[in-house]
Design an enzyme around this catalytic site. Structure first.
Site, mmCIF file in Angstrom:
data_model
loop_
_atom_site.group_PDB
_atom_site.id
_atom_site.type_symbol
_atom_site.label_atom_id
_atom_site.label_comp_id
_atom_site.label_asym_id
_atom_site.label_seq_id
_atom_site.Cartn_x
_atom_site.Cartn_y
_atom_site.Cartn_z
ATOM 1 N N HIS A 82 50.351 36.739 42.260
ATOM 2 C CA HIS A 82 49.260 37.247 41.433
ATOM 3 C C HIS A 82 49.670 38.607 40.854
ATOM 4 O O HIS A 82 49.610 39.625 41.534
ATOM 5 C CB HIS A 82 48.052 37.388 42.358
ATOM 6 C CG HIS A 82 46.794 37.802 41.679
ATOM 7 N ND1 HIS A 82 46.086 36.951 40.871
ATOM 8 C CD2 HIS A 82 46.103 38.968 41.702
ATOM 9 C CE1 HIS A 82 45.013 37.583 40.417
ATOM 10 N NE2 HIS A 82 45.000 38.806 40.905
ATOM 11 N N LYS A 121 39.185 37.594 33.468
ATOM 12 C CA LYS A 121 37.853 36.992 33.291
ATOM 13 C C LYS A 121 37.182 37.733 32.136
ATOM 14 O O LYS A 121 36.527 37.164 31.267
ATOM 15 C CB LYS A 121 37.008 37.145 34.565
ATOM 16 C CG LYS A 121 37.688 36.685 35.874
ATOM 17 C CD LYS A 121 36.754 36.877 37.071
ATOM 18 C CE LYS A 121 37.458 37.078 38.417
ATOM 19 N NZ LYS A 121 38.244 36.018 38.944
ATOM 20 N N TRP A 131 44.710 30.931 45.041
ATOM 21 C CA TRP A 131 43.339 31.465 45.107
ATOM 22 C C TRP A 131 42.645 31.326 43.745
ATOM 23 O O TRP A 131 41.462 31.075 43.633
ATOM 24 C CB TRP A 131 43.440 32.938 45.534
ATOM 25 C CG TRP A 131 42.174 33.726 45.671
ATOM 26 C CD1 TRP A 131 41.815 34.815 44.931
ATOM 27 C CD2 TRP A 131 41.126 33.538 46.639
ATOM 28 N NE1 TRP A 131 40.615 35.313 45.362
ATOM 29 C CE2 TRP A 131 40.165 34.550 46.411
ATOM 30 C CE3 TRP A 131 40.892 32.623 47.657
ATOM 31 C CZ2 TRP A 131 38.997 34.674 47.166
ATOM 32 C CZ3 TRP A 131 39.720 32.750 48.421
ATOM 33 C CH2 TRP A 131 38.799 33.760 48.162
ATOM 34 N N SER A 140 43.502 39.036 36.047
ATOM 35 C CA SER A 140 42.626 38.887 37.206
ATOM 36 C C SER A 140 41.152 39.093 36.831
ATOM 37 O O SER A 140 40.683 38.476 35.889
ATOM 38 C CB SER A 140 43.089 39.862 38.288
ATOM 39 O OG SER A 140 42.779 39.345 39.537
HETATM 40 C C1 GCU Z 1 39.935 39.234 44.086
HETATM 41 C C2 GCU Z 1 38.921 38.280 43.535
HETATM 42 C C3 GCU Z 1 39.414 37.587 42.263
HETATM 43 C C4 GCU Z 1 39.916 38.619 41.276
HETATM 44 C C5 GCU Z 1 40.900 39.539 41.936
HETATM 45 C C6 GCU Z 1 41.320 40.735 41.073
HETATM 46 O O1 GCU Z 1 41.039 38.529 44.563
HETATM 47 O O2 GCU Z 1 38.601 37.344 44.533
HETATM 48 O O3 GCU Z 1 38.375 36.837 41.671
HETATM 49 O O4 GCU Z 1 40.463 37.983 40.153
HETATM 50 O O5 GCU Z 1 40.329 40.123 43.087
HETATM 51 O O6 GCU Z 1 40.682 41.065 40.111
HETATM 52 O O7 GCU Z 1 42.285 41.386 41.453
#
Ligand code: GCU
Length: 429
Positions: free
Chosen positions: A410, A268, A355, A264
């Protein structure tokens, strides 16, 4: 100021407030994706075609790194000296199969500098092992329930449950993330595992970059233009690179065979860490989505505008220019993946995680592949990878670029780790 100008200004501010107040509604309809052209990773900023590995390495790669620093993640300070202190050692961890250590690594050459705590598992063997390095969301104590692991005392986000009180972890937080960290399986396959609570490096909230290493290293970043200063993703990545500095000198881990892993927002982070630090041998992005593996220009699911509004501290100030304006950004995320070439990269998506735009994550790898091929790798290892051909739970893991679309939400699951371990066997052993 004339009355007319003042009224105009008030009207503008009002309009802006209205726009802000409007609830973001994600688009999930492919037919509504705006027209876009992706920047070509194999054409230099001066318009020259990149046809050799040398040209990529000497000209184009540094250009793309610079563009990501300037427009997306921000510029980090130069590598600082580090020092460390062993906090604990357990010789019979993981049913007696592993050695578990806690080591504080300091961002400076003295132990009063800001620190992060590494939780290190290594199988019992005389040789240094290949290892996975990844940040965790809830504290090192969350990955295993053993009460001997120190309970973190740094700021954690309130989860509206008993694992957090007054923004500090409680005993109830022990082991809560263990399903995402199959320690025993990793050890059984002969790998080490190193994890760090991401909040040790930089607490995940917008405080104007005062706390964590942002504040601690303010002196080293004072000459960086404000709009280009590092955001939190860059700070977390910087922490991963300093952890690697430490691991390069740790006798139990082979610093030349470290895979950086993240889920998540931390996916990144693993991508930016692997892109900006070529010492990472392998890079894994689990469900990283917008600002990670997913192409920003598709603007489907989470968008640049939405992420910059909800998490203004993750990227640099310049990145805000591309809210609802992705086409103007001189880079897109396929180029982030291209920066990892010729090293191994694995991107994982999940069917229930629209998402994060699974299709956009695979497309980014597809558009990065020409760089992997130019550098002499086999890319995906198979020809003709296309989004229409990738079925759920059918990993592509035979080449240098790996991908799977897992069924489910997710998360990080055993299925995901199974693929990462298989992929690591091919690239780290
Ligand atoms: C949110 C956010 C995402 C991210 C995620 C996470 O959903 O919008 O960009 O990847 O949190 O890190 O859990």
């Amino acid at each position: 100021m004339s009355i007319r100008v003042s009224l105009l200004l008030i009207a503008c501010l009002f309009l802006q407030a209205q726009l802000h107040a409007q609830k973001f509604v994600a688009n999930y309809d492919e037919s509504k994706i705006p027209e876009f052209t992706l920047p070509n990773p194999l054409v230099t900023e001066a318009g020259e075609a990149v046809t050799t590995a040398k040209q990529w390495q000497e000209t184009r790669r540094p250009e793309i790194v610079d563009l990501f620093q300037k427009h997306v993640y921000g510029r980090s300070p130069a590598a600082c000296k580090i020092s460390h202190k062993v906090v604990s050692t357990k010789d019979d961890a993981v049913s007696g199969k592993a050695i578990r250590r806690e080591v504080d690594v300091f961002f400076g050459d003295t132990t009063d500098a800001h620190s992060m705590r590494l939780l290190i598992y290594t199988p019992k063997t005389d040789k240094p092992v290949a290892a996975f390095l990844g940040l965790n969301f809830q504290g090192n104590h969350s990955i295993e329930s053993d009460p001997a692991i120190s309970l973190g005392d740094r700021w954690v986000r309130d989860r509206r449950n008993e694992t957090v009180k007054d923004n500090r972890a409680t005993e109830k937080a022990r082991g809560v993330a263990s399903s995402r960290w199959p320690v025993e399986k990793i050890i059984d396959r002969g790998y080490g595992l190193v994890t760090i609570y991401y909040g040790d490096i930089d607490p995940d909230f917008d405080d104007g970059f005062k706390n964590g290493i942002h504040g601690a290293m303010a002196d080293q970043t004072k000459d960086i233009p404000a709009a280009e200063k590092w955001g939190s993703i860059a700070a977390w990545s910087y922490g991963l690179s300093r952890a690697l500095d430490y691991l390069e000198n740790d006798a139990k881990v082979d610093g030349d065979r470290v895979a950086v892993f993240g889920h998540s927002r931390l996916g990144k982070t693993s991508l930016w860490a692997g892109a900006s630090d070529e010492r990472f041998k392998m890079v894994i992005s689990n469900n990283s989505g917008c600002g990670g593996a997913a192409l920003s220009r598709r603007a489907i699911g989470e968008t640049v505008g939405r992420i910059n509004t909800s998490f203004p501290h993750w990227f640099n100030a310049n990145f805000k220019q591309y809210n609802q304006n992705e086409n103007a950004c001189p880079v897109d995320q396929h180029e982030l993946i291209a920066l990892i070439a010729p090293r191994a990269v694995y991107v994982a998506s999940a069917t229930g995680d629209q998402w994060a735009d699974p299709k956009g994550e695979l497309l980014a790898e597809i558009h990065a592949e020409p760089v992997f091929r130019l550098l002499g790798t086999d890319g995906f290892g198979v020809d003709g990878v296309a989004t229409s051909k990738v079925a759920p739970d059918q990993p592509i893991k035979g080449g240098t670029i790996g991908y799977h679309l897992r069924t489910g939400g997710h998360d990080v699951t055993d299925f995901d780790w199974q693929q990462y371990l298989d992929f690591a066997d091919r690239h780290l052993q």
